[in-house]
Write a protein that holds these residues in place. Structure first.
Motif, PDB file in Angstrom:
ATOM      1  N   GLY B 125     -79.722 -96.267  67.931  1.00 44.13           N
ATOM      2  CA  GLY B 125     -78.717 -97.315  67.926  1.00 44.13           C
ATOM      3  C   GLY B 125     -77.956 -97.398  69.230  1.00 44.13           C
ATOM      4  N   PRO B 126     -76.798 -98.087  69.216  1.00 47.98           N
ATOM      5  CA  PRO B 126     -76.083 -98.384  70.465  1.00 47.98           C
ATOM      6  C   PRO B 126     -75.595 -97.144  71.220  1.00 47.98           C
ATOM      7  N   LEU B 135     -85.277 -92.290  79.761  1.00 48.85           N
ATOM      8  CA  LEU B 135     -85.099 -93.740  79.776  1.00 48.85           C
ATOM      9  C   LEU B 135     -85.781 -94.402  78.578  1.00 48.85           C
ATOM     10  N   ILE B 138     -83.736 -95.520  75.460  1.00 46.67           N
ATOM     11  CA  ILE B 138     -82.824 -96.672  75.435  1.00 46.67           C
ATOM     12  C   ILE B 138     -83.425 -97.944  76.020  1.00 46.67           C
ATOM     13  N   TYR B 139     -84.522 -97.814  76.768  1.00 49.57           N
ATOM     14  CA  TYR B 139     -84.990 -98.968  77.535  1.00 49.57           C
ATOM     15  C   TYR B 139     -85.511-100.108  76.666  1.00 49.57           C
ATOM     16  N   HIS B 140     -86.060 -99.780  75.492  1.00 54.84           N
ATOM     17  CA  HIS B 140     -86.707-100.799  74.657  1.00 54.84           C
ATOM     18  C   HIS B 140     -85.779-101.355  73.580  1.00 54.84           C
ATOM     19  N   ALA B 141     -84.477-101.095  73.723  1.00 54.52           N
ATOM     20  CA  ALA B 141     -83.501-101.587  72.737  1.00 54.52           C
ATOM     21  C   ALA B 141     -83.499-103.112  72.579  1.00 54.52           C
ATOM     22  N   PRO B 142     -83.789-103.898  73.621  1.00 50.86           N
ATOM     23  CA  PRO B 142     -83.802-105.354  73.413  1.00 50.86           C
ATOM     24  C   PRO B 142     -84.798-105.814  72.349  1.00 50.86           C
ATOM     25  N   PHE B 145     -86.142-101.359  69.420  1.00 51.21           N
ATOM     26  CA  PHE B 145     -86.891-100.090  69.421  1.00 51.21           C
ATOM     27  C   PHE B 145     -85.967 -98.969  69.862  1.00 51.21           C
ATOM     28  N   THR B 146     -85.517 -98.180  68.917  1.00 55.52           N
ATOM     29  CA  THR B 146     -84.551 -97.122  69.179  1.00 55.52           C
ATOM     30  C   THR B 146     -84.804 -95.972  68.213  1.00 55.52           C
ATOM     31  N   SER B 147     -84.242 -94.828  68.517  1.00 59.37           N
ATOM     32  CA  SER B 147     -84.345 -93.555  67.791  1.00 59.37           C
ATOM     33  C   SER B 147     -85.662 -92.881  68.161  1.00 59.37           C
TER      34      SER B 147
END
Lengths: 134, 389
Positions: B125-126, B135, B138-142, B145-147
């Protein structure tokens, strides 16, 4: 919770500008012609510092996929998918497959880049299946 | 590649210590904050000293884990060492061996504490932890894709698609480790589960189920590592020798998950295996129990193939038919691991390896346990350690 955000380094900004113009560009090395992702100062392949921004042809192949059942971001209510796509130019990117989800195994399916709007980020590149010609 | 051999049997573990995982977890769940990360580390350090039978002032080397600040920990433990460092569980063991071999230090304390549960640390998450180091976190959060679990879910989905390994076969990991935890008084999750329970559990990031994810809890771990000579002269208990170490990192293409998706970390594990087994003069057949860093269950099948415990493409059948529990052919994560014992980011696996070699495993003791192989592949950093008598 909060919305998801893009990582914007010095080298990411031109890429997102190209995405907003619906013409996703990545850096191509002037010396060895390799594409790189994420954007960066140097070519990880040959270490050259010289590059130009080149539009992607817009096609790739699904390497893998996941379905989120847990929520981590306000702007991503589950369930939703994430696909790992190897672009024809070489780099692997994460994205979302839009449109109907395939049954069974997604690995190897051909996709093309399209563009979607995200409440937090604005224009984001997505993927959709290429109709298999008979 | 040059095979380093000079670290074999140079150093030994003479002391281990852990905080009270079960008691502290109950207090945290009741809304208390029993200690901070330094407090948990200090509890473990005191126990490790006692276990080793040495004094604080005998320590001349200090390594602290990544979740605590080096200077503050040294201040709180009152240690002015001749050599010090900050490292994760597996690298700290290797660094201790190197410091001892080079004479920079002779008695090294390795100290870890983490208040991740009571401090509500987020791994997705954020506010995802670790994005400053990796990296890919966090890089694929758009794209949502997180955790770290999702990174392994993506990797294992492809592995299943290419090899035919199934979700039910992956479930063998959670089921076996829960059995081990049920025999371990230090373990948080002792209720036995079946493959049916596993399959019925909810998905977090499909194909991974709830039972494929590690626990999040507070705690501390400490080890005392010293030269083999010092160990023979001073240790209260039988020293546990470090017979071999290995490392190989797959950094190329890491943010795009290339080493995960194209290689399943296999080349890194094979190089690491070559080094650790050559240094120890041992092979997979000599190993009595395996400890595998299991932030997610799928580390286990990938490592079993990567380190040569079963044939390529055969791990699903191996786990289901030959078995990875104490009742099976190759006991893996005999204390319950991160899934069911405690999530001490690899530190608890070192302690369990030492206990098994000492014969202190109680109800979960592996019979005639001479050699225990630890390995991890956190974000493509393949690290191996072989402990033995």
């Amino acid at each position: 919770m909060a919305n998801s955000q893009a990582v914007i380094s010095l080298y990411d900004e031109p890429m997102w500008e190209s995405i907003r113009a619906h013409d996703w560009k990545l850096q191509q090395c002037d010396d060895c012609s390799e594409f790189r992702y994420p954007p960066a100062a140097n070519c990880p392949h040959c270490l050259s510092m010289d590059y130009h921004w080149k539009p992607l042809k817009g096609r790739g192949t699904i390497l893998s996929w996941v379905i989120y059942h847990r929520q981590y971001f306000d702007n991503f209510p589950p369930p939703y998918n994430v696909v790992a796509v190897q672009l024809d130019e070489g780099p692997i990117v994460m994205s979302n497959l839009v449109g109907p989800e395939p049954e069974g195994n997604w690995v190897g399916l051909k996709v093309e880049i399209c563009y979607g709007e995200d409440v937090a980020i604005g224009t984001v590149p997505k993927m959709r299946l290429i109709q298999q010609s008979a | 590649m040059a095979i380093a051999k000079s670290l074999s049997r140079v150093a030994a573990v003479i002391g281990i210590g852990e905080s009270d995982y079960v008691g502290d977890h109950a207090r945290v769940r009741a809304g208390e904050r029993p200690h901070d990360s330094y407090g948990y580390a200090a509890i473990a350090f005191n126990k490790a000293l006692k276990d080793a039978g040495i004094e604080r002032d005998d320590i001349d080397g200090l390594i602290v884990g990544p979740t605590i600040a080096y200077e503050r920990m040294g201040e709180l433990l009152g240690i002015n060492p001749t050599w010090g460092s900050q490292a994760d569980a597996m690298l700290s063991v290797i660094e201790a061996c190197m410091a001892i071999q080079t004479g920079m230090a002779e008695v090294v304390a390795l100290v870890y504490g983490n208040d991740q549960r009571s401090a509500a640390i987020q791994y997705g998450g954020p506010e995802a932890m670790g994005g400053n180091m990796f990296l890919s976190y966090i890089y694929h959060a758009p794209w949502g894709f997180t955790s770290q679990g999702a990174l392994y879910a993506m990797m294992f989905q492809r592995f299943m698609a290419l090899t035919g390994c199934t979700e039910a076969q992956l479930g063998e990991v959670a089921v076996a480790q829960r059995l081990h935890a049920s025999l371990n008084p230090h373990a948080l999750m002792k209720k036995l589960i079946t493959i049916e329970d596993y399959m019925a559990s909810r998905y977090i990031c499909e194909p991974l189920h709830l039972f494929d994810y590690c626990l999040i809890n507070d705690g501390g771990v400490a080890l005392i590592i010293t030269s083999s000579d010092y160990a023979k002269r001073n240790a209260k208990k039988k020293p546990v020798l470090i017979h071999g170490v290995g490392r190989y990192d797959a950094n190329k293409g890491a943010t795009s998950l290339e080493p995960r998706l194209l290689d399943f970390y296999r080349p890194a594990q094979e190089r690491c295996a070559e080094q650790v087994f050559n240094m120890a003069g041992l092979g997979p057949k000599d190993i009595d129990a395996v400890q595998i860093y299991d932030s997610f269950s799928c580390h286990v099948p990938l490592a079993l193939e990567g380190y040569g415990y079963c044939a390529t493409g055969d791990v699903g059948r191996f786990m289901a038919e030959e078995g990875i529990s104490l009742k099976g052919k190759l006991p893996v994560n005999t204390g319950g691991g991160h899934l069911s014992e405690t999530y001490m980011q690899g530190w608890n696996h070192q302690v369990e390896a030492v206990r098994q070699v000492r014969g202190e495993g109680g109800g979960r003791q592996v019979e005639n346990c001479r050699f225990v192989h630890y390995n991890s592949d956190v974000a493509g950093k393949a690290v191996s350690i072989i402990y033995g008598s």
